[in-house]
Each structure stands twice: as structure tokens, then as C-alpha cells.
Design an enzyme around this catalytic site. Structure first.
Site, mmCIF file in Angstrom:
data_model
loop_
_atom_site.group_PDB
_atom_site.id
_atom_site.type_symbol
_atom_site.label_atom_id
_atom_site.label_comp_id
_atom_site.label_asym_id
_atom_site.label_seq_id
_atom_site.Cartn_x
_atom_site.Cartn_y
_atom_site.Cartn_z
ATOM 1 N N CYS A 279 14.442 -26.363 10.421
ATOM 2 C CA CYS A 279 14.192 -27.711 9.898
ATOM 3 C C CYS A 279 15.036 -28.812 10.538
ATOM 4 O O CYS A 279 14.478 -29.703 11.167
ATOM 5 C CB CYS A 279 14.386 -27.726 8.389
ATOM 6 S SG CYS A 279 13.119 -26.780 7.552
HETATM 7 P P1 NAD Z 1 6.704 -20.455 8.725
HETATM 8 O O1 NAD Z 1 6.501 -20.571 10.182
HETATM 9 O O2 NAD Z 1 7.722 -19.533 8.158
HETATM 10 O O3 NAD Z 1 5.313 -20.105 8.032
HETATM 11 C C1 NAD Z 1 4.093 -20.695 8.351
HETATM 12 C C2 NAD Z 1 2.991 -19.725 7.986
HETATM 13 O O4 NAD Z 1 1.727 -20.377 8.149
HETATM 14 C C3 NAD Z 1 2.944 -18.465 8.845
HETATM 15 O O5 NAD Z 1 2.957 -17.318 8.010
HETATM 16 C C4 NAD Z 1 1.610 -18.578 9.608
HETATM 17 O O6 NAD Z 1 1.011 -17.323 9.845
HETATM 18 C C5 NAD Z 1 0.797 -19.419 8.641
HETATM 19 N N1 NAD Z 1 -0.344 -20.118 9.243
HETATM 20 C C6 NAD Z 1 -0.391 -20.836 10.374
HETATM 21 N N2 NAD Z 1 -1.642 -21.320 10.571
HETATM 22 C C7 NAD Z 1 -2.387 -20.910 9.528
HETATM 23 C C8 NAD Z 1 -3.749 -21.085 9.169
HETATM 24 N N3 NAD Z 1 -4.595 -21.779 9.923
HETATM 25 N N4 NAD Z 1 -4.162 -20.506 8.028
HETATM 26 C C9 NAD Z 1 -3.330 -19.782 7.262
HETATM 27 N N5 NAD Z 1 -2.033 -19.585 7.558
HETATM 28 C C10 NAD Z 1 -1.566 -20.133 8.674
HETATM 29 O O7 NAD Z 1 7.000 -21.956 8.220
HETATM 30 P P2 NAD Z 1 8.012 -22.446 7.070
HETATM 31 O O8 NAD Z 1 9.424 -22.275 7.489
HETATM 32 O O9 NAD Z 1 7.562 -21.924 5.751
HETATM 33 O O10 NAD Z 1 7.702 -24.015 7.127
HETATM 34 C C11 NAD Z 1 6.461 -24.557 6.728
HETATM 35 C C12 NAD Z 1 6.601 -26.061 6.616
HETATM 36 O O11 NAD Z 1 7.544 -26.394 5.596
HETATM 37 C C13 NAD Z 1 7.125 -26.730 7.893
HETATM 38 O O12 NAD Z 1 6.536 -27.998 8.011
HETATM 39 C C14 NAD Z 1 8.606 -26.885 7.610
HETATM 40 O O13 NAD Z 1 9.183 -27.942 8.319
HETATM 41 C C15 NAD Z 1 8.594 -27.174 6.124
HETATM 42 N N6 NAD Z 1 9.842 -26.838 5.425
HETATM 43 C C16 NAD Z 1 10.493 -25.671 5.722
HETATM 44 C C17 NAD Z 1 11.642 -25.341 5.028
HETATM 45 C C18 NAD Z 1 12.396 -24.082 5.362
HETATM 46 O O14 NAD Z 1 13.544 -23.939 4.887
HETATM 47 N N7 NAD Z 1 11.842 -23.147 6.112
HETATM 48 C C19 NAD Z 1 12.121 -26.177 4.011
HETATM 49 C C20 NAD Z 1 11.412 -27.332 3.710
HETATM 50 C C21 NAD Z 1 10.269 -27.646 4.424
#
Ligand code: NAD
Length: 445
Positions: A279
Site C-alpha cells: 500500500c
Molecule cells: P490482493 O492482490 O491481495 O488481492 C486481489 C485479489 O483479486 C486476488 O486474489 C486476485 O486473484 C483477485 N482478482 C483480480 N482480478 C479479478 C477478477 N477479475 N475477478 C475476481 N477476482 C479478481 O490485493 P489486496 O492487498 O487485498 O488489495 C486490494 C485493494 O485494496 C487494493 O486496491 C489495495 O490498495 C487496497 N488495500 C489494501 C490493503 C492491504 O493491507 N493489503 C489495505 C487497504 C486497502
């Protein structure tokens, strides 16, 4: 409420599991069939404290996982979009967001009842109004605000504390295109009755998330820059300096009985080898890129990133003070995750440090309580051995480097004293008392 959550990474899975625990019925959707199968068996595909227990309690009951987005959206009244939003080097990459918005829109074409689409991913201000909404309208052939609602609801959970943060949030930001959208999202969050809720526009909600992350990243780079100057000046320890700074009653308030409150944000006012994770680096870079595109360069945030990019090399510099060459140097690298409590190694400061050590011929002995599996995918097995026990990682090394503030590393002084000869300890997180180890080096010392 029946809710579909698209994307089952850290945010999607934790949101889904916690909302199920709070009484909603959740369908988690992901492209990755292996992840979906694991979730349905109650096995978390990621490590997060408390996640396994909550997943096992809800999987197959109030939470199911599927690759079938159409059915999940059809059978729910709210869809949360929680897919990744990487930074592609010049701007935020919205390809996953666009793709999911299009898929949901196509389902909405065939859906009769009102549906709310919520962007939970971190997206640059304007994305929900100017990218997601038009795609939904085009793919559905329907009008936002009439046939379906659209919201932006940023997520503030911290990896390592994700379950705790989701279950006990400090605030919930509801950004909506209209009152009806916000009312519906408010209904979903009515299971958190005592939490401050901010109702605003999508664009403001998006900006709140970036501003919050940018502030925390700035505090870290500020502390690191002060630490680097302390080290250059000599005779000053950044640990003492930042403690003195934190004792300001506006940062650590004094209660009527004389005790101090230590707000958790003061942990961002400590020097170390830099921030990582999925992030802070990407969000700050994405905001900078957006500012530049808008004709508003963000000089302060540019510096925040610059300081952070140089910070892991401080650790290497401390090693170089003692070893003319890394060729053949036996080094224990302790901590591979970007922070404690997670197996996430994305943008971890361990990456540049380990890569530089390996490139210069060091023999790396690595230890991390939970991130080894993920780290191995990055570093492979050449020149590096991964240990299950901390004591094994220390055997025969000339230097020990701390890169993640894992609590169990506090045992190190007692373990190092047993070793002969004493290895050098480089404390990249300033977590040990500098007097507790015979040969100590630390950031900002
Ligand atoms: P991640 O990469 O861990 O997970 C994303 C998931 O989405 C994956 O499992 C992937 O397979 C799936 N995906 C992608 N395309 C898809 C589709 N078309 N259909 C279904 N599934 C699909 O991401 P994350 O760390 O959970 O982050 C997600 C969002 O949240 C980002 O924008 C990030 O900036 C934000 N965010 C993350 C955190 C954190 O601590 N990780 C905290 C706050 C906000």
C-alpha cells in the site's frame, strides 16, 4: 444482507469473513480457483492473525467462495470490488477494476432489483465517478442512481492486524453518488453501530484514503531522514531523539493521573530501514503521478519516496563499515515480511537488502516466522538457506541483520551471547537495546 465480494486478497477475504461474522451472508468471488477451493475448505490462502478461526466458523455457512461472479452478483444486493490496483511505474493500473466493473455491469443488465456496487480497492480520486460508473452504465445499459447505486468505501485495515482493524474500525467512510447509495451502504455497516461514519462523495472518500496513507508514509520518511542525519553527525542516537519528540503532549497526551497515552501512530515516528508492503509505496507513488498529471507536482511526497528508496541501503552501509567485501560473508537476515504479523513480502525492504547481498556473493541464512514461503518465490534457493528455527539461522554467521520488527527477535541478545566469535548485529528496526549486544550497529546511531 446478501453481499458479494469480488477479489479475495487481504482486503476482500478479510472483509468477507468479518462481514459474515457480523451476520451477513457473503459470496467471495475470485478468478483464482485454487484460492476459492481453499477458502471453501476453511483454509486461508494468506496469513492473518485470527483469520483461520473466523473462516472456519463461517465457511460453508454464511460464507462461500466461488469463481462464478454472475451468480454471486445476481444473488446479492451489494457487490464490493476488492481487486488489486497496482502502480505500473507511471500511474495507477486500473485494469482489474475496469474488468470487474464490466463484468458486474453485464450482470446488472439482466438484474431487475436495485443493486449497489461499492469500490473498496484504493483508487485515485475520480476513478469511481469517471471510470467505474460509466463502465457499469455502458455494460448494463442502465443508469446509475436509478437502477443501481455506486459507492466508494476505502479500507483502512493494516496487514498483520487486519481482523482486529476490520472488526473494530476507527471510522467508516461512505462515499456515494447519491443518498440512496449511501443509505444502502450504511445499512450494510449498521452492524457497526458505534463507529464514526463519514458520509461524503466518492471523490472525497478516495482522497481520504490516499491522504491517510501519505501522512503515515511521511511520518516514517521524516523519522528516517532525522535518523540518517543523527548517524552522520555522530554522538546522537535517533532513538533518544524521536522519543524526546514523541513526549510532546500533543503526540503522547498526559492524563490527569500523570500517565501517558501512547497513540499507535507514534510507532510511525521511529527510524528504520523503510516502509514497504502493497500500500504505502504504491499509493504514495500513484498520488504523486496523479498530482503531476493534474499540474500539481507533490514535492513533499516525492521526497518521502526518495528517502524511502534509499533507506534499505543504510543497512548495507552499516555492514560495509565492518566488512570490506560481502563475497563469502555469512549473514543471517532476520525478517523477510515488510512488517510483523504478515506473510506479505511485497516491496519489503528485505528485497533490496537480500538481492544486494546475494549479488555481491554473501551467503545468506534467512529466517522469518511466517513469510519464508512467499520470500522463497522471490529469492529462490541459490546462495540463500531458509531456516525454521531462529537459532539455526544464527549458526556460524559473521553478521546478523534485523529487517522486520518481529517480537521474537527480542530474544536475540540472549542467543548471540552464546555464540563465539560474536557476530555483528545490524538493527534495521532499532528494536533492541544497543547495550544488550556486544557488537551493535543500528540505523540512526
Ligand atoms: P490482493 O492482490 O491481495 O488481492 C486481489 C485479489 O483479486 C486476488 O486474489 C486476485 O486473484 C483477485 N482478482 C483480480 N482480478 C479479478 C477478477 N477479475 N475477478 C475476481 N477476482 C479478481 O490485493 P489486496 O492487498 O487485498 O488489495 C486490494 C485493494 O485494496 C487494493 O486496491 C489495495 O490498495 C487496497 N488495500 C489494501 C490493503 C492491504 O493491507 N493489503 C489495505 C487497504 C486497502
Amino acid at each position: 444482507m446478501n453481499i458479494s465480494v469480488v477479489g479475495t486478497g487481504y482486503v476482500g477475504l478479510v472483509s468477507g469473513v468479518c462481514l459474515a461474522e457480523k451476520g451477513h451472508t457473503i459470496a467471495c468471488v475470485d478468478l483464482d480457483a485454487a484460492k476459492v477451493a481453499k477458502i471453501n475448505q476453511g483454509i486461508p490462502p494468506i496469513y492473518e492473525k485470527g483469520l483461520e478461526e473466523l473462516l472456519q466458523r463461517n465457511a460453508g455457512r454464511s460464507l462461500t467462495a466461488t469463481t462464478d461472479l454472475r451468480t454471486a452478483v445476481m444473488e446479492s444486493e451489494v457487490s464490493l470490488i476488492a481487486v488489486g490496483t497496482p502502480f505500473d511505474g507511471s500511474a495507477i493500473d486500473l485494469k482489474y477494476i475496469r474488468e470487474v466493473a464490466r463484468q458486474i455491469g453485464e450482470v446488472l443488465r439482466d438484474k431487475q432489483s436495485y443493486h449497489l456496487v461499492v469500490v473498496k480497492s484504493t483508487v485515485i480520486p475520480g476513478t469511481t465517478d469517471d471510470v467505474v460508473r460509466p463502465i457499469l452504465e455502458e455494460a448494463s445499459g442502465k443508469q446509475a442512481g436509478t437502477h443501481f447505486g455506486v459507492c466508494m468505501n476505502p479500507e483502512f485495515l493494516r496487514e498483520g492486524e487486519a481482523i482486529q482493524d476490520f472488526m473494530y474500525p476507527d471510522r467508516i467512510v461512505l462515499g456515494g453518488i447519491d443518498e440512496r447509495s449511501n443509505d444502502k451502504l450504511g445499512e450494510m455497516y449498521s452492524v457497526f453501530p458505534d463507529v464514526d461514519k463519514l458520509r461524503t462523495s466518492c471523490k472525497t472518500a478516495e482522497m481520504i484514503k490516499y491522504s491517510a496513507n501519505s501522512l503515515l508514509a511521511t511520518m516514517i520518511s521524516f523519522s528516517n531522514e532525522i535518523g540518517n542525519l543523527c548517524a552522520a553527525l555522530g554522538g546522537i542516537d535517533v532513538v533518544d531523539v524521536m522519543y524526546g519528540v514523541r513526549l510532546d503532549k500533543r503526540l503522547m497526551p498526559i492524563m490527569p493521573d500523570g500517565t501517558r497515552v501512547t497513540p499507535s501512530f507514534t510507532t510511525y515516528l521511529e527510524a528504520g530501514c523503510g516502509f514497504g508492503g502493497s500500500c504505502f509505496p504504491k499509493d504514495v507513488k500513484a498520488l504523486i503521478a496523479h498530482g503531476r498529471a493534474a499540474g500539481r507536482p507533490m514535492d513533499l511526497l516525492e521526497a518521502v519516496i526518495q528517502v524511502n528508496q534509499q533507506q534499505p541501503s543504510q543497512v548495507l552501509g552499516l555492514l560495509r563499515k565492518h566488512f570490506a567485501s560481502f563475497a563469502g560473508l555469512q549473514v543471517a537476515v532476520l525478517g523477510l515480511a515488510f512488517k510483523p504479523g504478515t506473510d506479505d513480502v511485497r516491496e519489503s525492504p528485505a528485497i533490496p537488502v537480500v538481492n544486494a547481498l546475494l549479488a555481491e556473493g554473501a551467503v545468506v541464512s534467512a529466517y522469518d516466522p511466517i513469510a519464508t514461503h512467499e520470500a522463497r518465490k522471490l529469492f529462490g534457493d541459490t546462495g540463500i538457506t531458509y531456516h525454521k528455527e531462529l537459532s539455526d539461522a544464527l549458526a556460524g554467521v559473521q553478521a546478523v541483520v534485523i529487517l522486520t520488527r518481529w517480537d521474537e527477535l527480542r530474544r536475540l541478545p540472549g542467543m548471540l551471547v552464546e555464540l563465539e566469535p560474536q557476530p555483528l548485529l545490524v538493527d534495521g528496526r532499532r528494536m533492541l537495546d544497543r547495550q544488550s549486544v556486544a557488537r551493535y550497529e543500528g540505523i540512526g546511531l
